[in-house]
Motif scaffolding. Structure first.
Motif, PDB file in Angstrom:
ATOM      1  N   ALA A 112      -2.649  12.145   4.809  1.00 59.18           N
ATOM      2  CA  ALA A 112      -2.345  12.386   6.195  1.00 59.18           C
ATOM      3  C   ALA A 112      -2.169  11.811   7.513  1.00 59.18           C
ATOM      4  N   LEU A 113      -1.301  11.842   8.067  1.00 61.83           N
ATOM      5  CA  LEU A 113      -0.459  11.622   9.452  1.00 61.83           C
ATOM      6  C   LEU A 113      -1.469  11.635  10.387  1.00 61.83           C
ATOM      7  N   VAL A 114      -1.052   9.872  10.516  1.00 60.75           N
ATOM      8  CA  VAL A 114      -2.088   9.408  11.794  1.00 60.75           C
ATOM      9  C   VAL A 114      -1.418   9.841  13.197  1.00 60.75           C
ATOM     10  N   LEU A 115      -1.692  11.451  13.782  1.00 60.58           N
ATOM     11  CA  LEU A 115      -2.098  11.402  15.363  1.00 60.58           C
ATOM     12  C   LEU A 115      -1.640  10.906  15.910  1.00 60.58           C
ATOM     13  N   ASN A 116      -3.206   9.472  16.241  1.00 62.14           N
ATOM     14  CA  ASN A 116      -3.137   9.191  17.777  1.00 62.14           C
ATOM     15  C   ASN A 116      -4.447   7.840  17.116  1.00 62.14           C
ATOM     16  N   ARG A 117      -4.514   6.935  17.784  1.00 61.26           N
ATOM     17  CA  ARG A 117      -5.406   6.098  17.945  1.00 61.26           C
ATOM     18  C   ARG A 117      -6.491   6.728  18.795  1.00 61.26           C
ATOM     19  N   GLU A 118      -7.853   6.361  18.104  1.00 63.40           N
ATOM     20  CA  GLU A 118      -9.271   6.822  19.268  1.00 63.40           C
ATOM     21  C   GLU A 118      -9.937   5.667  19.039  1.00 63.40           C
ATOM     22  N   GLY A 119      -9.336   4.934  21.005  1.00 61.28           N
ATOM     23  CA  GLY A 119     -10.790   3.427  20.203  1.00 61.28           C
ATOM     24  C   GLY A 119     -10.292   2.339  18.905  1.00 61.28           C
ATOM     25  N   ARG A 120     -10.648   1.547  19.121  1.00 65.17           N
ATOM     26  CA  ARG A 120     -10.029   0.429  18.511  1.00 65.17           C
ATOM     27  C   ARG A 120     -10.145   0.541  17.110  1.00 65.17           C
ATOM     28  N   ASN A 121     -10.927   1.047  16.234  1.00 65.35           N
ATOM     29  CA  ASN A 121     -10.782   1.746  14.527  1.00 65.35           C
ATOM     30  C   ASN A 121     -11.085   2.907  14.723  1.00 65.35           C
ATOM     31  N   HIS A 122     -11.014   3.954  15.887  1.00 66.26           N
ATOM     32  CA  HIS A 122     -10.910   4.940  14.895  1.00 66.26           C
ATOM     33  C   HIS A 122      -9.567   5.686  15.007  1.00 66.26           C
ATOM     34  N   LEU A 123      -9.299   6.957  14.064  1.00 64.11           N
ATOM     35  CA  LEU A 123      -7.818   7.090  14.125  1.00 64.11           C
ATOM     36  C   LEU A 123      -8.237   9.078  13.689  1.00 64.11           C
ATOM     37  N   ARG A 124      -7.408   9.314  14.797  1.00 62.62           N
ATOM     38  CA  ARG A 124      -7.402  11.373  14.677  1.00 62.62           C
ATOM     39  C   ARG A 124      -6.247  11.331  13.369  1.00 62.62           C
ATOM     40  N   PHE A 151       7.559  20.566   8.734  1.00 63.65           N
ATOM     41  CA  PHE A 151       7.593  18.835   7.808  1.00 63.65           C
ATOM     42  C   PHE A 151       6.075  18.436   7.415  1.00 63.65           C
ATOM     43  N   HIS A 152       4.992  18.482   8.461  1.00 64.68           N
ATOM     44  CA  HIS A 152       4.407  17.683   8.050  1.00 64.68           C
ATOM     45  C   HIS A 152       3.477  18.858   6.811  1.00 64.68           C
ATOM     46  N   LYS A 153       3.073  19.834   7.183  1.00 61.40           N
ATOM     47  CA  LYS A 153       3.133  21.088   5.981  1.00 61.40           C
ATOM     48  C   LYS A 153       3.377  20.890   4.478  1.00 61.40           C
ATOM     49  N   ILE A 154       4.440  20.601   4.829  1.00 62.71           N
ATOM     50  CA  ILE A 154       5.204  20.061   3.546  1.00 62.71           C
ATOM     51  C   ILE A 154       4.799  19.142   2.380  1.00 62.71           C
ATOM     52  N   VAL A 155       5.212  17.582   3.765  1.00 58.96           N
ATOM     53  CA  VAL A 155       5.006  16.202   2.864  1.00 58.96           C
ATOM     54  C   VAL A 155       3.288  16.313   3.208  1.00 58.96           C
ATOM     55  N   LEU A 156       3.103  16.107   3.657  1.00 60.33           N
ATOM     56  CA  LEU A 156       1.010  16.283   3.178  1.00 60.33           C
ATOM     57  C   LEU A 156       0.626  16.902   2.168  1.00 60.33           C
ATOM     58  N   SER A 157       1.174  18.057   1.914  1.00 56.59           N
ATOM     59  CA  SER A 157       0.782  18.383   0.713  1.00 56.59           C
ATOM     60  C   SER A 157       1.051  18.213  -0.504  1.00 56.59           C
ATOM     61  N   TRP A 158       2.088  16.715  -0.321  1.00 58.64           N
ATOM     62  CA  TRP A 158       2.677  16.668  -1.854  1.00 58.64           C
ATOM     63  C   TRP A 158       1.542  15.516  -2.306  1.00 58.64           C
ATOM     64  N   ASP A 159       1.336  15.646  -3.890  1.00 53.33           N
ATOM     65  CA  ASP A 159       0.604  14.476  -4.699  1.00 53.33           C
ATOM     66  C   ASP A 159       1.435  13.380  -4.563  1.00 53.33           C
ATOM     67  N   TYR A 160       0.665  12.111  -4.423  1.00 53.02           N
ATOM     68  CA  TYR A 160       1.332  11.216  -4.370  1.00 53.02           C
ATOM     69  C   TYR A 160       1.537  10.640  -4.887  1.00 53.02           C
ATOM     70  N   LEU A 161       0.991  10.980  -6.517  1.00 49.60           N
ATOM     71  CA  LEU A 161       1.153  10.362  -8.015  1.00 49.60           C
ATOM     72  C   LEU A 161       2.043  11.148  -8.857  1.00 49.60           C
ATOM     73  N   ARG A 162       1.866  12.253  -8.894  1.00 46.05           N
ATOM     74  CA  ARG A 162       3.279  12.857  -8.797  1.00 46.05           C
ATOM     75  C   ARG A 162       4.750  12.183  -8.174  1.00 46.05           C
ATOM     76  N   LEU A 163       4.430  11.653  -6.772  1.00 49.22           N
ATOM     77  CA  LEU A 163       5.772  11.001  -6.474  1.00 49.22           C
ATOM     78  C   LEU A 163       6.003   9.761  -7.314  1.00 49.22           C
ATOM     79  N   LEU A 164       5.066   9.232  -7.681  1.00 54.27           N
ATOM     80  CA  LEU A 164       5.165   7.748  -8.539  1.00 54.27           C
ATOM     81  C   LEU A 164       5.390   7.685  -9.785  1.00 54.27           C
ATOM     82  N   LYS A 165       5.389   9.485 -10.599  1.00 54.37           N
ATOM     83  CA  LYS A 165       5.304   9.589 -11.741  1.00 54.37           C
ATOM     84  C   LYS A 165       7.085  10.095 -12.024  1.00 54.37           C
ATOM     85  N   ASP A 166       7.978  10.965 -10.578  1.00 54.55           N
ATOM     86  CA  ASP A 166       8.145  11.381 -10.671  1.00 54.55           C
ATOM     87  C   ASP A 166       9.455   9.953 -10.692  1.00 54.55           C
ATOM     88  N   SER A 167       9.113   8.833  -9.692  1.00 54.67           N
ATOM     89  CA  SER A 167      10.138   7.773  -8.807  1.00 54.67           C
ATOM     90  C   SER A 167      10.846   7.141 -10.825  1.00 54.67           C
TER      91      SER A 167
END
Length: 796
Positions: free
Chosen positions: A134-146, A10-26
């Motif tokens: 990018a997909l957020v796996l978890n938060r590390e501390g107050r202001n860090h994202l993995r 799921f991650h591999k497919i979705v994270l490879s998409w081009d955000y701007l192309r999605l907006l254009k297609d919509s």
């Protein structure tokens, strides 16, 4: 595939998409997709040959829904803005980059499973040279994202073996190479949460490992009637059920103890669906296998009825005792222990789910208020826990968070210290509460959370309420936890599942598992007796949607007669035809309003509450509309007219916001008024059915008859109103319609009341228990894209 592999796909497919192309297609609205072959799309079918056929149909449609959610995420009013961050470290695993990003933002603004956009530069006048999801796996501390990112290239369709390198992802690669030398600044934009749809995706792929996969694929249970499960309901409990449930409710409960795996209960409006579920819970928790004379038959039937009493379950020797393991509060200040009869060797565990928090809490509240019955017909409150977010305050006392805090508050501090950190301690308490509960309540989505995956047992029974409001993948989420029997309770001719993507909707993704099974010929047990509506309200939906199968409970007419029925325009059912109404569309909203209907309804409301002050309460009178902007306009006008506390005087909401609710009087504003544009999703007969069945005593439909008659169901309603002398044509000025002189002409004479009652009773036909839905319009053909984007969904 293992869950980790499914999620990686799921991650591999979705994270490879081009955000701007999605907006254009919509923006193109993609109306040129033809039969969908080019996009790998296939129509949802009633039955499937095998697992590959099943996943090959649903997976591409699910990804279309993901795309629509991503695009919608940036259309919402409460969008987040670009935030400056820095990649501090990163690693690589299984083809993914795993950066840790420090960012400046409010704590909690971005959480696990949020989809974010990472870009070298903000999107302003020029396109950035490097950007990726990018997909957020978890938060590390107050202001860090993995984060997890896939920057090898764009996946071709759903074929993860075909990956095409692209410039924007090469640019991201260059950024990561620079991280080894110095922290690299990037911009972060939150797009959407993918928690729910990831769980649905995992559940979809779980089909291959489900023991009842053949049933899901075929929509038919092999030898469903030849191998009965001989359960027996103890006599005292059976007498209670017989005295407190009508025939169709009892039939549903009895059949539940016969069918080997699944039962579908169809619950039309006002037929006591929740009451049936509570009776079902009493029967499930306290029924026992019957004794069969033949020794061989006794062994086989017992084993079929109670597989958990044999070697397949490690809890064979568990013997609950009276009041074991403490108690759960059922209200804010009263504590009631669950009493478990020691002669029961095994306590059945039940999971009750619903698509929404509100639908779930309705069942929880009813159970807390009424309890259930044991085998000796004693009322008691079983140990229950409500898991998930946004629990209503009325059921807070059995919510997981509340129970965890209660247990921690009662623990010795030294014991807490011995058990380790607070987080770990909370996890163990949650597991303990989950293990002790006889009934667990959860939304469909939350039943796919890690909390359930950590259980050391499966549920014996899963009950899914409002099952027709969920897409099939969502219904599979609780089933993937494992269970022995499933009950799907719902009504395919009430509100449908929420599908954001017009493309996915067009190919049938919005069809529920309940509806698909019904279309495939799976038997459905229908609740037939309604207790909510005046018979004149019940008459049209019964004929139009339920093949005249609905019948009225005892004394329903007498219990729903009201003083305002003396005027035909305020009668149990009427259509007020606003001949000169005009629809309009607020700029960029995708929704519709009708100012003329708002003005007319304001006058109608004022006349009603002035003449009948008992209606001046939001608990008694509602205004309903399919469009959220019409709802917004109603709220504004009522606030201007009646002050800031107008919400206490009248309940104003969308059709979707009123699912499962009822009021004394309901005014339905249809909005659409035009000569040739169609009526959008107002043509959805399911929303129509919900809107006209919310009232106990009077439903007053306000709309343009000429416009609405382009749809066959609305045409039937308008003609039905004409036949019953309940259609009123309204012209400006609207004040003249409510003048004393005009109202006098609409007074109902006593002899007319008698004649109408006799005519209605003469037309009533008996119904049948096993039901096949006569309404099957498929997609609502004239629902335009703007309507689908708006959805009519409650914005509260």
């Amino acid at each position: 595939m293992e869950n980790a592999d499914i999620i990686a796909r799921f991650h591999k497919i979705v994270l490879s998409w081009d955000y701007l192309r999605l907006l254009k297609d919509s923006n193109k609205k993609r109306k040129d997709i033809g039969d969908g072959t080019a996009l790998g799309l296939k129509e949802v079918k009633d039955t499937y040959e095998d697992v590959d056929d099943y996943i090959g149909t649903f997976e591409p449609l699910l990804f279309e829904e993901v795309k629509a959610q991503i695009v919608q995420g940036r259309d919402e009013e409460d969008v987040t803005e670009w935030t400056l961050g820095a990649i501090t470290t990163y690693s690589q695993a299984s083809g993914f980059h795993l950066p840790v990003v420090a960012y400046l933002s409010e704590d909690g603004a971005i959480v696990e499973n949020d989809l974010v956009l990472i870009s070298k530069d903000k999107f302003e006048e020029e396109l950035p040279s490097a950007y990726a999801f990018a997909l957020v796996l978890n938060r590390e501390g107050r202001n860090h994202l993995r984060l997890r990112m896939f920057i090898a290239g764009e996946v071709e369709g759903t074929n993860t073996d075909k990956i095409k390198p692209v410039g924007r992802l090469k640019g991201m690669n260059d950024i990561f190479k620079a991280v080894d030398k110095v922290e690299t600044g990037v911009w972060i934009l939150k797009i959407a949460s993918l928690s729910t749809i990831i769980r649905e995706y995992v559940a979809l792929w779980s089909i291959s490992s489900l023991p009842f996969k053949d049933l899901v694929l075929s929509g038919a249970e092999q030898d469903a009637t030849s191998e009965h499960r001989p359960w027996k309901i103890p006599r005292p409990l059976m007498e209670f059920l017989e005295n407190n449930h009508n025939k169709s409710q009892l039939d549903a409960i009895r059949v539940s103890l016969i069918l080997k795996f699944s039962l579908h209960i169809l619950g039309p409006p006002g037929t006591g669906k929740t009451q049936t579920i509570l009776g079902l819970l009493s029967a499930i928790l306290h029924a026992t296998p019957s004794i069969v004379q033949s020794k061989f038959c006794r062994y086989n039937h017992w084993k079929q009825a109670s597989p958990w009493l044999y070697d397949s379950n490690p809890r064979d020797q568990i013997m609950p005792i009276d009041g074991d393991d403490g108690f759960y509060p059922t209200t804010g200040n009263e504590l009631k222990p669950e009493v478990v009869n020691a002669n029961r060797k095994y306590r059945v565990r039940v999971l009750v789910c619903a698509p929404s928090n509100s639908a779930l809490d309705e069942i929880v509240l009813r159970l807390l208020n009424t309890g259930i019955r044991d085998e000796n017909d004693r009322t008691y409150n079983p140990k229950i826990v409500r898991i998930g977010l946004k629990a209503h305050h009325s059921v807070q006392a059995v919510s997981m968070d509340y129970l965890v805090n209660q247990k921690l508050a009662g623990m010795d501090p030294t014991d807490i210290k011995k058990q380790g950190s607070t987080g770990g301690d909370k996890d163990s308490v949650r597991a303990s509460i989950l293990g002790e509960a006889a009934i667990v309540f959860s939304t469909l989505s939350f039943s796919g959370s890690t909390l359930f995956s950590k259980m050391n047992h499966v549920f014996d029974v899963v009950i899914i309420d409002e099952a027709a409001q969920a897409v099939e993948a969502a219904t599979l989420v609780p089933l993937a936890n494992g269970c022995k029997q499933v009950f799907l309770v719902g009504d395919p001719v009430q509100l449908p599942a929420t599908v954001i993507s017009p493309i996915a909707e067009r190919f049938g993704y919005g069809m529920s598992l309940f509806k698909r099974f019904q279309r495939a010929g799976y038997p459905v047990q229908m609740l037939k007796t309604q207790y909510r509506m005046h018979p004149e309200i019940r008459s049209f939906p019964s004929r139009e949607f339920y093949s005249e199968a609905l019948e009225d409970g005892e004394d329903v007419r007498e219990q729903t007669e009201r003083p305002w029925h003396e005027y035909r325009c305020f009668g149990p059912f009427c259509f007020l035809d606003i001949e000169e109404g005009v629809e309009s569309q607020p700029s960029g909203s995708g929704s519709w309003v009708n100012v003329d209907e708002v003005e007319f309804v304001l006058l109608m409301y004022h006349k009603l509450v002035t003449t009948y002050p008992e209606l001046k309460s939001s608990s008694r009178l509602a205004i309903i509309s399919p469009y959220r902007h019409q709802v917004k306009l109603f709220r504004e006008r009522f606030r201007e007219t009646f002050g800031v506390e107008s919400d206490k005087l009248v309940d104003i909401n969308t059709v979707d916001g009123f699912q499962g609710r009822e009021k004394e009087v309901a005014i339905f504003s249809c909005v659409r008024a035009n000569s040739n544009k169609g009526i959008g999703f107002v043509a959805d007969f399911r929303r129509m059915n919900v809107g006209i069945t919310r009232a106990r005593s009077s439903v007053l439909v306000v709309g343009s008859a000429l416009t609405l008659k382009v749809d066959k169901h609305w045409k039937n309603l308008v003609e039905n109103a004409q036949e019953r002398n309940c259609l009123f044509r309204v012209s400006k000025p609207y004040t003249s319609f409510f003048s004393d002189k005009n109202l006098e002409t609409m007074q109902v004479k006593e002899e007319s009341k008698v004649e109408e009652m006799e005519a209605l009773l003469d037309g009533t036909e008996n119904s049948v228990a096993m039901y096949t839905n006569p309404v099957d319009d498929g997609d609502q053909g004239n629902a335009d894209d703007e309507d689908l984007a708006d959805g009519g969904f409650d914005e509260d």
